[in-house]
Design a protein around this motif. Structure first.
Motif, mmCIF file in Angstrom:
data_model
loop_
_atom_site.group_PDB
_atom_site.id
_atom_site.type_symbol
_atom_site.label_atom_id
_atom_site.label_comp_id
_atom_site.label_asym_id
_atom_site.label_seq_id
_atom_site.Cartn_x
_atom_site.Cartn_y
_atom_site.Cartn_z
ATOM 1 N N SER A 7 0.755 -0.956 0.018
ATOM 2 C CA SER A 7 0.154 0.025 0.020
ATOM 3 C C SER A 7 0.846 1.105 -0.150
ATOM 4 C CB SER A 7 -0.823 0.003 1.187
ATOM 5 O OG SER A 7 -1.802 1.038 1.105
ATOM 6 N N CYS A 8 1.985 1.231 0.833
ATOM 7 C CA CYS A 8 2.631 2.470 0.806
ATOM 8 C C CYS A 8 3.513 2.704 -0.615
ATOM 9 C CB CYS A 8 3.753 2.263 2.075
ATOM 10 S SG CYS A 8 3.106 2.364 3.654
ATOM 11 N N LEU A 9 4.160 1.480 -0.939
ATOM 12 C CA LEU A 9 4.794 1.616 -2.263
ATOM 13 C C LEU A 9 3.858 2.024 -3.396
ATOM 14 C CD1 LEU A 9 7.190 0.686 -3.863
ATOM 15 C CD2 LEU A 9 6.215 -1.490 -4.187
ATOM 16 N N VAL A 13 4.242 5.313 -5.735
ATOM 17 C CA VAL A 13 4.288 5.354 -7.308
ATOM 18 C C VAL A 13 3.256 6.176 -8.054
ATOM 19 C CG1 VAL A 13 4.199 3.651 -9.044
ATOM 20 C CG2 VAL A 13 5.487 3.222 -7.220
ATOM 21 N N ILE A 14 2.291 6.174 -7.254
ATOM 22 C CA ILE A 14 1.162 7.104 -7.757
ATOM 23 C C ILE A 14 1.461 8.521 -7.839
ATOM 24 C CG2 ILE A 14 -1.249 7.982 -7.491
ATOM 25 C CD1 ILE A 14 -1.132 4.919 -9.011
ATOM 26 N N TYR A 167 -6.696 8.841 -5.734
ATOM 27 C CA TYR A 167 -5.998 7.685 -6.482
ATOM 28 C C TYR A 167 -4.811 7.514 -5.587
ATOM 29 C CZ TYR A 167 -7.285 6.543 -11.169
ATOM 30 O OH TYR A 167 -8.317 5.843 -12.285
ATOM 31 N N GLU A 168 -4.160 8.351 -4.829
ATOM 32 C CA GLU A 168 -3.115 8.275 -3.861
ATOM 33 C C GLU A 168 -3.212 7.414 -2.718
ATOM 34 O OE1 GLU A 168 -1.789 12.225 -2.762
ATOM 35 O OE2 GLU A 168 -1.066 12.759 -4.747
ATOM 36 N N THR A 172 -9.323 4.590 -1.082
ATOM 37 C CA THR A 172 -10.284 5.228 -1.575
ATOM 38 C C THR A 172 -10.277 5.224 -3.210
ATOM 39 O OG1 THR A 172 -8.802 7.205 -1.733
ATOM 40 C CG2 THR A 172 -10.269 7.264 0.024
ATOM 41 N N SER A 173 -9.160 4.874 -3.627
ATOM 42 C CA SER A 173 -9.081 4.373 -5.117
ATOM 43 C C SER A 173 -9.962 3.132 -5.787
ATOM 44 C CB SER A 173 -7.613 4.160 -5.586
ATOM 45 O OG SER A 173 -7.511 2.796 -5.113
ATOM 46 N N VAL A 174 -10.513 2.401 -4.672
ATOM 47 C CA VAL A 174 -11.618 1.477 -5.223
ATOM 48 C C VAL A 174 -12.798 2.379 -5.783
ATOM 49 C CG1 VAL A 174 -10.909 -0.190 -3.583
ATOM 50 C CG2 VAL A 174 -12.709 1.249 -2.815
ATOM 51 N N LEU A 175 -13.100 3.443 -5.347
ATOM 52 C CA LEU A 175 -14.329 4.086 -5.839
ATOM 53 C C LEU A 175 -14.169 4.352 -7.370
ATOM 54 C CD1 LEU A 175 -14.446 7.193 -3.218
ATOM 55 C CD2 LEU A 175 -15.668 5.335 -3.189
#
Length: 236
Positions: A7-9, A13-14, A167-168, A172-175
């Motif tokens: 998750s941190c990685l 990257v994002i 996105y970061e 929340t990116s699952v939205l």
């Protein structure tokens, strides 16, 4: 522990992709298409590889290094540019950026070409990006400005800031799996943030429900989630 590390990685990257898009001065559609390709398609496949112990025998994918993922971030921008730009970005645009900002490893021109093919193979050449939240947000904002003067107060930059923040954060990116509903929610959130309260007379929630056919309660829940998770805004 591995999940936390991934998750941190992913977040780093994002962030690297977003910064690279800014440095390359690409258009918003190139940036958000690249984010969709990397975050919604490429990265989840890699996570499944790790989880199932089926990582391909490819030095760019195994072991999973931050430098390699940064390279794939640049590749996602390159692929996106080829779809949207005339002329598109070329290796001469990407190579200096990789040399300057990817610290752990030096990548050659041949490595970039190999990474592009690997990237496309991992996502099984699925590069369609018409059904992404960015396109729906842009369309909704145009429609809002056509029917209500208050639409001019809704800042497109605020919509993009929200998309970046979503996105970061992996949770929340699952939205982004429901792009039309998410776009409606982003527009409402941007409305609440950027339009002065004295101009809140336009019924933005019923309007987005009407034009998108999304359920109002789902949009409200998503707006609340967005404001609480990304902007530390007062809950609705």
């Amino acid at each position: 522990m591995r999940s936390q590390q991934c998750s941190c990685l992913r977040s780093r990257v994002i962030e690297f992709l977003i910064q690279s898009a800014h440095l390359l001065e690409v258009s918003p559609i190139v940036k958000y298409s690249a984010l969709s390709l990397l975050a919604d398609r490429f990265y989840p496949v890699l996570v499944r590889f790790l989880r199932d112990g089926k990582s391909p025998d490819n030095w760019l994918l195994l072991p999973l290094r931050e430098s390699n993922l940064q390279l794939f971030g640049l590749i996602s921008i390159w692929v996106s540019s080829k779809m949207h730009d005339t002329p598109p970005l070329c290796i001469k645009n990407l190579k200096p950026l990789a040399d300057k900002y990817i610290k752990e490893q030096h990548f050659t021109t041949r490595d970039l070409l190999e990474a592009e093919m690997t990237f496309l193979q991992v996502i099984e050449f699925g590069i369609g990006v018409t059904n992404i939240a960015f396109n729906f947000v842009e369309e909704l904002l145009i429609q809002l400005r056509e029917v209500a003067r208050v639409g001019e107060h809704v800042k497109f930059e605020a919509c993009m800031d929200i998309m970046d923040l979503l996105y970061e954060k992996e949770e929340t990116s699952v939205l982004y799996r429901s792009p039309r509903s998410l776009a409606a929610s982003i527009l409402v959130a941007a409305y609440l943030i950027t339009v002065p309260k004295r101009k809140w007379e336009f019924p933005v929630l019923p309007w987005v429900k009407f034009v998108t056919s999304c359920k109002e309660e789902e949009v409200v829940d998503c707006v609340r989630y967005i404001l609480n998770r990304t902007l530390e805004y007062q809950p609705l």
